[in-house]
Design a protein around this motif. Structure first.
Motif, PDB file in Angstrom:
ATOM      1  N   ASP A  27       5.220 -16.579 -11.258  1.00  0.00           N
ATOM      2  CA  ASP A  27       5.085 -17.714 -10.354  1.00  0.00           C
ATOM      3  C   ASP A  27       4.013 -17.508  -9.305  1.00  0.00           C
ATOM      4  OD1 ASP A  27       8.650 -18.308 -10.194  1.00  0.00           O
ATOM      5  OD2 ASP A  27       7.157 -18.912 -11.658  1.00  0.00           O
ATOM      6  N   PHE A  28       3.579 -16.277  -9.122  1.00  0.00           N
ATOM      7  CA  PHE A  28       2.701 -15.985  -8.019  1.00  0.00           C
ATOM      8  C   PHE A  28       1.399 -15.376  -8.512  1.00  0.00           C
ATOM      9  CE2 PHE A  28       7.080 -15.542  -6.498  1.00  0.00           C
ATOM     10  CZ  PHE A  28       7.074 -16.589  -5.612  1.00  0.00           C
ATOM     11  N   ALA A  29       0.505 -15.070  -7.538  1.00  0.00           N
ATOM     12  CA  ALA A  29      -0.769 -14.451  -7.877  1.00  0.00           C
ATOM     13  C   ALA A  29      -0.544 -13.050  -8.408  1.00  0.00           C
ATOM     14  CB  ALA A  29      -1.645 -14.383  -6.620  1.00  0.00           C
ATOM     15  N   PRO A  30      -1.441 -12.556  -9.280  1.00  0.00           N
ATOM     16  CA  PRO A  30      -1.261 -11.241  -9.889  1.00  0.00           C
ATOM     17  C   PRO A  30      -1.576 -10.119  -8.928  1.00  0.00           C
ATOM     18  CG  PRO A  30      -3.367 -12.171 -10.523  1.00  0.00           C
ATOM     19  CD  PRO A  30      -2.653 -13.232  -9.733  1.00  0.00           C
ATOM     20  N   GLU A  31      -1.195  -8.896  -9.350  1.00  0.00           N
ATOM     21  CA  GLU A  31      -1.527  -7.727  -8.553  1.00  0.00           C
ATOM     22  C   GLU A  31      -3.032  -7.589  -8.432  1.00  0.00           C
ATOM     23  OE1 GLU A  31       0.247  -5.633  -6.968  1.00  0.00           O
ATOM     24  OE2 GLU A  31       2.272  -6.105  -7.637  1.00  0.00           O
ATOM     25  N   GLN A  32      -3.494  -7.041  -7.316  1.00  0.00           N
ATOM     26  CA  GLN A  32      -4.922  -6.852  -7.163  1.00  0.00           C
ATOM     27  C   GLN A  32      -5.396  -5.735  -8.069  1.00  0.00           C
ATOM     28  OE1 GLN A  32      -4.641  -5.520  -2.951  1.00  0.00           O
ATOM     29  NE2 GLN A  32      -6.305  -4.212  -3.556  1.00  0.00           N
ATOM     30  N   SER A  33      -6.690  -5.735  -8.331  1.00  0.00           N
ATOM     31  CA  SER A  33      -7.280  -4.732  -9.200  1.00  0.00           C
ATOM     32  C   SER A  33      -7.515  -3.437  -8.434  1.00  0.00           C
ATOM     33  CB  SER A  33      -8.631  -5.246  -9.728  1.00  0.00           C
ATOM     34  OG  SER A  33      -9.543  -5.397  -8.666  1.00  0.00           O
ATOM     35  N   ARG A  34      -7.921  -2.381  -9.134  1.00  0.00           N
ATOM     36  CA  ARG A  34      -8.151  -1.091  -8.496  1.00  0.00           C
ATOM     37  C   ARG A  34      -9.294  -1.153  -7.511  1.00  0.00           C
ATOM     38  NH1 ARG A  34      -7.547   3.220 -13.499  1.00  0.00           N
ATOM     39  NH2 ARG A  34      -5.379   2.743 -14.012  1.00  0.00           N
ATOM     40  N   GLU A  48      -8.669 -12.952  -8.949  1.00  0.00           N
ATOM     41  CA  GLU A  48      -8.999 -14.310  -8.552  1.00  0.00           C
ATOM     42  C   GLU A  48      -9.392 -14.404  -7.093  1.00  0.00           C
ATOM     43  OE1 GLU A  48      -4.573 -14.775  -7.442  1.00  0.00           O
ATOM     44  OE2 GLU A  48      -5.901 -13.324  -8.370  1.00  0.00           O
ATOM     45  N   GLU A  49      -9.553 -13.262  -6.412  1.00  0.00           N
ATOM     46  CA  GLU A  49      -9.996 -13.273  -5.029  1.00  0.00           C
ATOM     47  C   GLU A  49     -11.488 -12.966  -4.987  1.00  0.00           C
ATOM     48  OE1 GLU A  49      -7.344 -14.087  -3.351  1.00  0.00           O
ATOM     49  OE2 GLU A  49      -5.938 -13.489  -4.881  1.00  0.00           O
ATOM     50  N   SER A  96       4.074 -10.532  -5.088  1.00  0.00           N
ATOM     51  CA  SER A  96       3.532  -9.781  -6.233  1.00  0.00           C
ATOM     52  C   SER A  96       2.043  -9.494  -6.141  1.00  0.00           C
ATOM     53  CB  SER A  96       3.842 -10.521  -7.548  1.00  0.00           C
ATOM     54  OG  SER A  96       5.228 -10.668  -7.724  1.00  0.00           O
ATOM     55  N   VAL A  97       1.595  -9.087  -4.941  1.00  0.00           N
ATOM     56  CA  VAL A  97       0.242  -8.563  -4.789  1.00  0.00           C
ATOM     57  C   VAL A  97       0.354  -7.236  -4.038  1.00  0.00           C
ATOM     58  CG1 VAL A  97      -0.819 -10.849  -4.769  1.00  0.00           C
ATOM     59  CG2 VAL A  97      -0.173  -9.775  -2.594  1.00  0.00           C
ATOM     60  N   SER A  98      -0.757  -6.572  -3.773  1.00  0.00           N
ATOM     61  CA  SER A  98      -0.694  -5.283  -3.081  1.00  0.00           C
ATOM     62  C   SER A  98      -0.807  -5.474  -1.573  1.00  0.00           C
ATOM     63  CB  SER A  98      -1.820  -4.366  -3.565  1.00  0.00           C
ATOM     64  OG  SER A  98      -3.028  -4.775  -2.971  1.00  0.00           O
ATOM     65  N   THR A 125      -2.733 -17.582  -4.241  1.00  0.00           N
ATOM     66  CA  THR A 125      -2.393 -16.587  -3.239  1.00  0.00           C
ATOM     67  C   THR A 125      -2.147 -17.232  -1.883  1.00  0.00           C
ATOM     68  OG1 THR A 125      -3.654 -14.861  -4.366  1.00  0.00           O
ATOM     69  CG2 THR A 125      -3.189 -14.509  -2.043  1.00  0.00           C
ATOM     70  N   LEU A 126      -2.998 -18.193  -1.492  1.00  0.00           N
ATOM     71  CA  LEU A 126      -2.818 -18.845  -0.205  1.00  0.00           C
ATOM     72  C   LEU A 126      -1.518 -19.643  -0.160  1.00  0.00           C
ATOM     73  CD1 LEU A 126      -4.032 -19.266   2.571  1.00  0.00           C
ATOM     74  CD2 LEU A 126      -5.205 -21.283   1.688  1.00  0.00           C
ATOM     75  N   TRP A 127      -1.217 -20.374  -1.240  1.00  0.00           N
ATOM     76  CA  TRP A 127       0.041 -21.115  -1.301  1.00  0.00           C
ATOM     77  C   TRP A 127       1.224 -20.150  -1.179  1.00  0.00           C
ATOM     78  CZ3 TRP A 127       1.149 -25.899  -0.400  1.00  0.00           C
ATOM     79  CH2 TRP A 127       0.287 -26.931  -0.749  1.00  0.00           C
TER      80      TRP A 127
END
Length: 231
Positions: free
Chosen positions: A4-11, A17-18, A56-58, A76-78
């Protein structure tokens, strides 16, 4: 199963998507929005790690958003606004209004019901999505927006639909806009309109090589049940 939410950030420290903040006028908006999110998180005594877990992000990604170093995506903002009990309109209220020498005398934002086209408050998000508020003043009942999805822009990755409180209404002015609601996919063109429950996981993206431009309204935004913990 769809997240339902934005994915985890990359390394690299930034979610796929940011995007990094650019050196332009929009960066002022980004710092103001990030600061508003940080103030509300602190007010509710929520740690970076806890807020990151909920959406569900870092923690690093949230820290960068709050410091104005990263432009959040739509999803992510939502998600941040929802978890902090904020409306998108409240974020517009803290962003900088574009400078304009053409503002009509006596039409200060708090006094006039008229919103001039050259003087809208805007938020530029990651990946080429721009929201412009169409109301002259904050409105607790509705979020009324002019939305642009530049070619290739999307609200979230195809495997990571998002949802939030309220019901959405949209009218496409130009370009073509892809919309997924649950398992169903649609293509909207000029003159097409749509309404749906924002509680259903959904996703938006531009189709083709021209921007997709639409008028958007979200009502009952504050009825999101996930924000009930806030107070």
């Amino acid at each position: 199963m769809t997240n339902d939410f934005a994915p985890e950030q990359s390394r690299s420290g930034t979610s796929p998507e940011e995007g990094r903040a650019g050196e332009d006028a929009n960066q002022l908006d980004l710092h103001a929005v990030g600061n508003r999110l940080r103030i509300e998180r602190d007010r509710r005594n929520i740690s970076l790690r806890e807020l990151a877990r909920r959406i569900s992000v870092s923690p690093s990604l949230i820290s960068q958003v709050e410091r104005g170093l990263v432009m959040p995506s739509v999803s992510t903002l939502w998600s941040l606004a929802t978890e902090l009990g904020l409306t998108i309109d409240e974020l517009f209220s803290v962003s900088e209004r574009p400078a304009s020498s053409e503002r009509k005398a006596g039409e200060e934002s708090r006094g006039s019901p008229v919103q001039r086209s050259h003087d809208r408050k805007s938020i530029r998000l990651s990946g080429g999505v721009v929201w412009e508020r169409l109301t002259a003043n904050p409105d607790e009942e509705v979020e009324f927006l002019h939305v642009v999805y530049e070619p290739g822009a999307e609200s979230c990755p195809a495997d990571s639909l998002f949802r939030h409180g309220g019901k959405e209404y949209a009218y496409v002015i130009s370009g073509r806009l892809g919309l997924q609601i649950g398992f169903e996919k649609y293509e909207l063109g000029p003159g097409d309109s749509v309404s749906f429950s924002a509680q259903t996981p959904h996703r938006l993206w531009a189709i083709g090589d021209e921007p997709a431009i639409a008028i958007w309204a979200v009502i009952n935004r504050t009825n999101d049940r996930r924000a009930a913990f806030a107070d």
